[in-house]
Structure formats: C-alpha cells, structure tokens
Design an enzyme around this catalytic site. Structure first.
Site, PDB file in Angstrom:
ATOM      1  N   HIS A  38      20.592  21.374  42.593  1.00  9.95           N
ATOM      2  CA  HIS A  38      19.900  21.636  43.851  1.00  9.95           C
ATOM      3  C   HIS A  38      20.754  21.663  45.101  1.00  9.95           C
ATOM      4  CE1 HIS A  38      16.218  21.513  41.627  1.00  9.95           C
ATOM      5  NE2 HIS A  38      16.466  20.286  41.195  1.00  9.95           N
ATOM      6  N   PRO A  69      12.513  28.275  34.938  1.00  9.29           N
ATOM      7  CA  PRO A  69      11.571  29.189  35.615  1.00  9.29           C
ATOM      8  C   PRO A  69      11.744  29.239  37.128  1.00  9.29           C
ATOM      9  CG  PRO A  69      10.415  27.740  34.085  1.00  9.29           C
ATOM     10  CD  PRO A  69      11.828  27.245  34.155  1.00  9.29           C
ATOM     11  N   HIS A 140       9.556   6.274  35.129  1.00 13.09           N
ATOM     12  CA  HIS A 140       8.394   6.900  35.739  1.00 13.09           C
ATOM     13  C   HIS A 140       8.616   8.387  35.967  1.00 13.09           C
ATOM     14  CE1 HIS A 140       6.973   2.817  37.523  1.00 13.09           C
ATOM     15  NE2 HIS A 140       6.932   2.866  36.211  1.00 13.09           N
TER      16      HIS A 140
END
Ligand code: NAG
Length: 146
Positions: A38, A69, A140
């Site tokens: 990113h 995607p 998590h």
C-alpha cells in the site's frame, strides 16, 4: 485506547480494509506487508493510472498466484502513513483513526476477465483522508480483512 509503536492496525480506505498489523515471527511482518502492498513513495512514474496499476501490481507481488481484485497505493512516506495512528490521525472510536490530512492515492481494480496473471487493471487517482483501523490482537484481523 492509546497505541504505541508501529501501528498495530488495519488501514481502512472507503470500505476496504487493508491489513497493517504487526505479526512477529514471520519472514514478512504484517506491517512490512502493509507497506509492500500500500505504500509507494515517491510515486512510481507511469504515463497514466492504468499503466501505473499494471506496473505496480506485479512489482509488489500482488498478482503472483491470482490477481488481487483491488488495491490502493498511498503516495506518502511510510512514516507519514504510520503516523495516522498517532499525531497524524484523530481517534474516532477505540477501533479507528482518520487521517488529519488527505493523502494522494491510486486505486487499482481488476478490469474483469482473467483472475490469474497476466492481470489487467484499471486505475484511478484520488486524494482523500484515510482511515486506520486499530486491532488489539492480530488474530482479530482474520475476521475483518476484506
Ligand atoms: C516478490 O517475490 C519475489 C520472489 O519471492 C521476491 O524476491 C521479491 O523480493 C518480492 N518483491 C517484493 C516487492 O516484495
């Protein structure tokens, strides 16, 4: 909840959750992976967003087994991005921070067709605030990463 050190966080852009968590004991930590996926700064030069995406997605190993995607690249330094969890962000809930300033982004989306390499992406640029979702525990992450 005050969080210290490298952001134990997910970055949330629009409704897309991007993992930024630390997970120790791996060859590539989640935090490193987050930066690989990113952060591109200075922005890699390309004639347009489409060609940028078709260059960067393979280069960042996001098309190795299958075409990812969608993926967002942030054109700011890693420290500046990480700082959204600290002084560069506003704590909205105990779960996320919004960046105080907008970031320059390139958003890449698979242009239909093949789900396997060679992948064909569309790209668009955007300048907007980013959201960093904090996670108290890396486990998590599994349930929330899109
Ligand atoms: C992509 O994967 C190759 C092979 O595993 C590795 O050598 C290279 O460093 C990776 N590139 C990035 C940007 O992580």
């Amino acid at each position: 909840m005050a969080l210290k050190g490298p952001c134990p966080a997910l970055l949330l852009l629009l409704l897309v959750l991007l993992p930024a968590c630390l997970a120790l004991g791996r060859r590539e930590t989640r935090h490193e992976k987050f930066h690989r996926q990113h952060v591109d700064f200075p922005k890699t030069s390309a004639p347009d967003a489409r060609r940028y995406c078709n260059l960067l997605m393979p280069r960042r190993n996001l098309t190795t087994d299958a075409c990812k995607p969608t993926n967002t690249f942030i054109h700011a330094g890693p420290a500046e991005v990480d700082d959204v969890c600290h002084a560069g962000g506003t704590l909205r809930t105990e779960n996320y921070y919004d960046s105080k300033v907008p970031f320059e982004l390139t958003i890449c989306r698979l242009a239909g067709g093949a789900q396997r390499p060679p992948c064909n992406y569309r790209g668009r640029t955007s300048t907007q605030q980013i959201r960093v979702l904090t996670l108290p525990h890396p486990l998590h992450a599994a349930g929330t990463v899109a």
